[in-house]
Design an enzyme around this catalytic site. Sequence first.
Site, mmCIF file in Angstrom:
data_model
loop_
_atom_site.group_PDB
_atom_site.id
_atom_site.type_symbol
_atom_site.label_atom_id
_atom_site.label_comp_id
_atom_site.label_asym_id
_atom_site.label_seq_id
_atom_site.Cartn_x
_atom_site.Cartn_y
_atom_site.Cartn_z
ATOM 1 N N ASN A 144 0.851 -1.194 0.000
ATOM 2 C CA ASN A 144 0.000 0.000 0.000
ATOM 3 C C ASN A 144 0.889 1.248 0.000
ATOM 4 O OD1 ASN A 144 -1.471 2.224 0.859
ATOM 5 N ND2 ASN A 144 -2.768 1.054 2.247
ATOM 6 N N ASP A 153 -9.636 7.305 7.123
ATOM 7 C CA ASP A 153 -9.273 8.640 7.626
ATOM 8 C C ASP A 153 -10.399 9.676 7.518
ATOM 9 O OD1 ASP A 153 -6.793 7.875 8.508
ATOM 10 O OD2 ASP A 153 -5.676 8.710 6.828
ATOM 11 N N ASP A 176 -0.028 -4.049 10.847
ATOM 12 C CA ASP A 176 -1.419 -4.388 10.574
ATOM 13 C C ASP A 176 -2.273 -3.512 11.464
ATOM 14 O OD1 ASP A 176 -3.017 -6.023 8.853
ATOM 15 O OD2 ASP A 176 -3.808 -6.974 10.649
ATOM 16 N N HIS A 197 -1.841 6.108 15.454
ATOM 17 C CA HIS A 197 -1.659 4.726 15.896
ATOM 18 C C HIS A 197 -0.377 4.128 15.307
ATOM 19 C CE1 HIS A 197 -4.170 5.626 12.494
ATOM 20 N NE2 HIS A 197 -3.821 4.491 11.919
ATOM 21 N N LYS A 244 -1.012 14.133 11.176
ATOM 22 C CA LYS A 244 -1.458 12.743 11.406
ATOM 23 C C LYS A 244 -0.325 11.931 12.038
ATOM 24 C CE LYS A 244 -3.102 8.458 9.306
ATOM 25 N NZ LYS A 244 -3.412 7.665 8.120
ATOM 26 N N GLY A 255 -7.834 5.117 3.500
ATOM 27 C CA GLY A 255 -8.668 4.207 4.277
ATOM 28 C C GLY A 255 -9.817 4.926 4.975
#
Length: 197
Positions: free
Chosen positions: A17, A160, A76, A183, A178, A158
Amino acid sequence: MTGIIPAPDRLVVASANPHKIAEVERIWLEIGVGGEIIRGLSWEEVEETGETLEENALLKALAVVAATGLSALADDTGLEVSALGGAPGVRSARYAGEHASYQDNTDRLLEEMDGRQDRSARFRTVAALAWPGGRRVVAEGVLEGRITWTPRGTAGFGYDPVFAVGDRTLAEMTAAEKNSISHRARALRALAALLGG
Ligand code: IMP
């Protein structure tokens, strides 16, 4: 504080990605762990068959170590929504079906959240770094936020546009903003803290 495991001299970011690769590279360089990130290698797509984020992160890292012979850094990520009992969680990429687009997944999420007042949610990332010799380390990062009523913003990827922290969605933040709270950044910083000289 740094840990006692030496950071790899060379490593590959184990993702297909491009958005995720860009974020991981930028965060890794900012942390300043060292190690040259090797680009341009390819490998067969790794199926995410694990039951947990940790299993999937390790699956990806180990497959890319096997394919490239280099250390590999994988992550992940799952979106855990309180009102949905923690769904979509480890199934976040396939929430609207096997080959769902970002738009399909966010559409399904907003449908499932229709009328629900509890909008609290968190992104959870498990980062895994694996070496050719068999050594591996994993670490986790969490970002608390809430699901918006409609998508907002065009940055990021995704989920977001439907995940807000404070007044803004992650898609309304710059990449630097961000990365300062995400995370993914938290997981990578926790992982880097295990590495040292
Ligand atoms: P994976 O970690 O690539 O398997 O991602 C799982 C799902 O979460 C995919 O649908 C991604 O698009 C989404 N996702 C992963 N990281 C982020 C993020 O930082 N923001 C928003 N969505 C994300």
